[in-house]
Write a protein that holds these residues in place. Sequence first.
Motif, PDB file in Angstrom:
ATOM      1  N   GLY A 132       0.899  -1.416   0.152  1.00  0.00           N
ATOM      2  CA  GLY A 132       0.007   0.152  -0.021  1.00  0.00           C
ATOM      3  C   GLY A 132       0.748   1.345  -0.133  1.00  0.00           C
ATOM      4  O   GLY A 132       0.228   2.430   0.154  1.00  0.00           O
ATOM      5  N   VAL A 133       2.261   1.234   0.088  1.00  0.00           N
ATOM      6  CA  VAL A 133       3.010   2.387  -0.282  1.00  0.00           C
ATOM      7  C   VAL A 133       4.150   2.262  -1.449  1.00  0.00           C
ATOM      8  O   VAL A 133       4.050   3.191  -1.852  1.00  0.00           O
ATOM      9  CB  VAL A 133       3.998   2.135   1.269  1.00  0.00           C
ATOM     10  N   VAL A 134       4.280   0.946  -1.596  1.00  0.00           N
ATOM     11  CA  VAL A 134       5.429   0.785  -2.874  1.00  0.00           C
ATOM     12  C   VAL A 134       4.539  -0.003  -3.816  1.00  0.00           C
ATOM     13  O   VAL A 134       4.223  -1.182  -3.359  1.00  0.00           O
ATOM     14  CB  VAL A 134       6.690   0.205  -2.362  1.00  0.00           C
ATOM     15  N   GLY A 135       4.345   0.419  -5.029  1.00  0.00           N
ATOM     16  CA  GLY A 135       3.743  -0.656  -6.112  1.00  0.00           C
ATOM     17  C   GLY A 135       4.787  -1.784  -6.415  1.00  0.00           C
ATOM     18  O   GLY A 135       5.985  -1.252  -6.591  1.00  0.00           O
ATOM     19  N   GLN A 136       4.227  -2.946  -6.676  1.00  0.00           N
ATOM     20  CA  GLN A 136       5.010  -3.938  -7.079  1.00  0.00           C
ATOM     21  C   GLN A 136       4.475  -4.881  -8.253  1.00  0.00           C
ATOM     22  O   GLN A 136       3.361  -4.806  -8.611  1.00  0.00           O
ATOM     23  CB  GLN A 136       5.009  -4.994  -5.884  1.00  0.00           C
ATOM     24  N   PRO A 137       5.497  -5.165  -9.109  1.00  0.00           N
ATOM     25  CA  PRO A 137       5.357  -5.699 -10.358  1.00  0.00           C
ATOM     26  C   PRO A 137       4.267  -7.047 -10.237  1.00  0.00           C
ATOM     27  O   PRO A 137       4.498  -7.593  -9.017  1.00  0.00           O
ATOM     28  CB  PRO A 137       6.661  -6.163 -10.738  1.00  0.00           C
ATOM     29  N   PHE A 138       3.214  -7.190 -10.914  1.00  0.00           N
ATOM     30  CA  PHE A 138       2.370  -8.087 -11.198  1.00  0.00           C
ATOM     31  C   PHE A 138       1.450  -8.292 -10.060  1.00  0.00           C
ATOM     32  O   PHE A 138       0.608  -9.106  -9.649  1.00  0.00           O
ATOM     33  CB  PHE A 138       3.106  -9.435 -11.140  1.00  0.00           C
ATOM     34  N   LEU A 147       8.661   6.452   2.275  1.00  0.00           N
ATOM     35  CA  LEU A 147       8.277   7.170   3.404  1.00  0.00           C
ATOM     36  C   LEU A 147       9.217   7.711   4.087  1.00  0.00           C
ATOM     37  O   LEU A 147       9.945   6.773   4.884  1.00  0.00           O
ATOM     38  CB  LEU A 147       7.441   6.220   4.151  1.00  0.00           C
ATOM     39  N   ALA A 148       9.321   8.882   4.392  1.00  0.00           N
ATOM     40  CA  ALA A 148      10.145   9.677   5.526  1.00  0.00           C
ATOM     41  C   ALA A 148       9.318   9.587   6.657  1.00  0.00           C
ATOM     42  O   ALA A 148      10.117   9.698   7.783  1.00  0.00           O
ATOM     43  CB  ALA A 148      10.803  11.069   5.099  1.00  0.00           C
ATOM     44  N   ASP A 149       8.060   9.766   6.637  1.00  0.00           N
ATOM     45  CA  ASP A 149       7.245  10.012   7.896  1.00  0.00           C
ATOM     46  C   ASP A 149       6.627   8.707   8.450  1.00  0.00           C
ATOM     47  O   ASP A 149       5.552   8.422   8.019  1.00  0.00           O
ATOM     48  CB  ASP A 149       6.139  10.982   7.445  1.00  0.00           C
ATOM     49  N   LEU A 150       7.567   7.847   8.910  1.00  0.00           N
ATOM     50  CA  LEU A 150       7.267   6.615   9.124  1.00  0.00           C
ATOM     51  C   LEU A 150       6.148   6.325   9.959  1.00  0.00           C
ATOM     52  O   LEU A 150       5.299   5.321   9.601  1.00  0.00           O
ATOM     53  CB  LEU A 150       8.552   5.634   9.692  1.00  0.00           C
ATOM     54  N   ASP A 151       5.749   7.201  11.047  1.00  0.00           N
ATOM     55  CA  ASP A 151       4.552   6.964  11.742  1.00  0.00           C
ATOM     56  C   ASP A 151       3.400   7.660  11.657  1.00  0.00           C
ATOM     57  O   ASP A 151       2.489   7.591  12.252  1.00  0.00           O
ATOM     58  CB  ASP A 151       5.064   6.960  13.289  1.00  0.00           C
ATOM     59  N   GLY A 152       3.449   8.299  10.658  1.00  0.00           N
ATOM     60  CA  GLY A 152       2.355   9.268   9.912  1.00  0.00           C
ATOM     61  C   GLY A 152       2.085  10.516  10.736  1.00  0.00           C
ATOM     62  O   GLY A 152       1.100  11.118  10.407  1.00  0.00           O
TER      63      GLY A 152
END
Length: 273
Positions: free
Chosen positions: A137-143, A256-261
């Motif tokens: 949900g943060v980094v799009g991944q192939p397939f 994400l640099a803002d890891l805890d939101g």
Amino acid sequence: MSSKTVLITGTSSGIGLATAVAAAQSGWHVVATMRDTTKATALLAAAEQAGVSVDVRALDVTDPASVAECLAGLDRLDALVNNAGAGHLGTLEQESLDDVRAVMEVNFFGVLTVTKAALPLLRVSKGRVVTVTSVGGVVGQPFNEAYCAAKFAVEGFMESLAPVAATVGVAISVVEPGAVASEFVSNVGVIDAVIEQAGPYAPALTAYLAHTSGVFANAQTPQDVAGQLVEVLAAERPAFRVLTSDAARAFAGVKLADLDGAVVQGLTGSWIA
């Protein structure tokens, strides 16, 4: 905590099963839901072995009537854990838009349907919504286009909802596991058949699967993720975003640099303060 109730979706296996047992061990009254309650055998056996009990109920996150019926049977609700989901492997040219819509229905609209139904009860209890998303949900991944799109949608929706829900006393969190050793992966589909149908994408898909097999060799256990979910349930002020392992933090940290939101929540929360 015996008076506090948590409803958990997708508890027949994996993270959901482990979370239901761990929450019950921590003193929660657990409403453990699944689409087909005949598949509750493993959960009930695990609960018995742990010396706890769970309240198993039918709930299909894609069926609003099923969701409404399940929630109507609750006198109170202090927390909701959106865990139910379905994996999907494929790429756009090789699948139908109906395939993509089905992934969105379970992983995105299912989460919204249950959360919407739960919010009136959670406003009363000043409770919380905890949604299991993914580093996908943060980094799009192939397939994983459809799956990641659904998880991106959940992340964006919950990040936008969180400051609004906070004004009525409801906390919102997303929990992002990386690789988890559970039945979820085996439920994605018959891998050999997918490769056979991949056509010109077969070499790339084969390489991707080789990569992921190495990642899952070092996967977290469902019990580890469940322990962190229970911590979020118990936290006085839960973080918006929780990454469940060093590997997940490193992967998501690429984006994400803002890891805890906290920064985003402070910004958007100030817009409606």
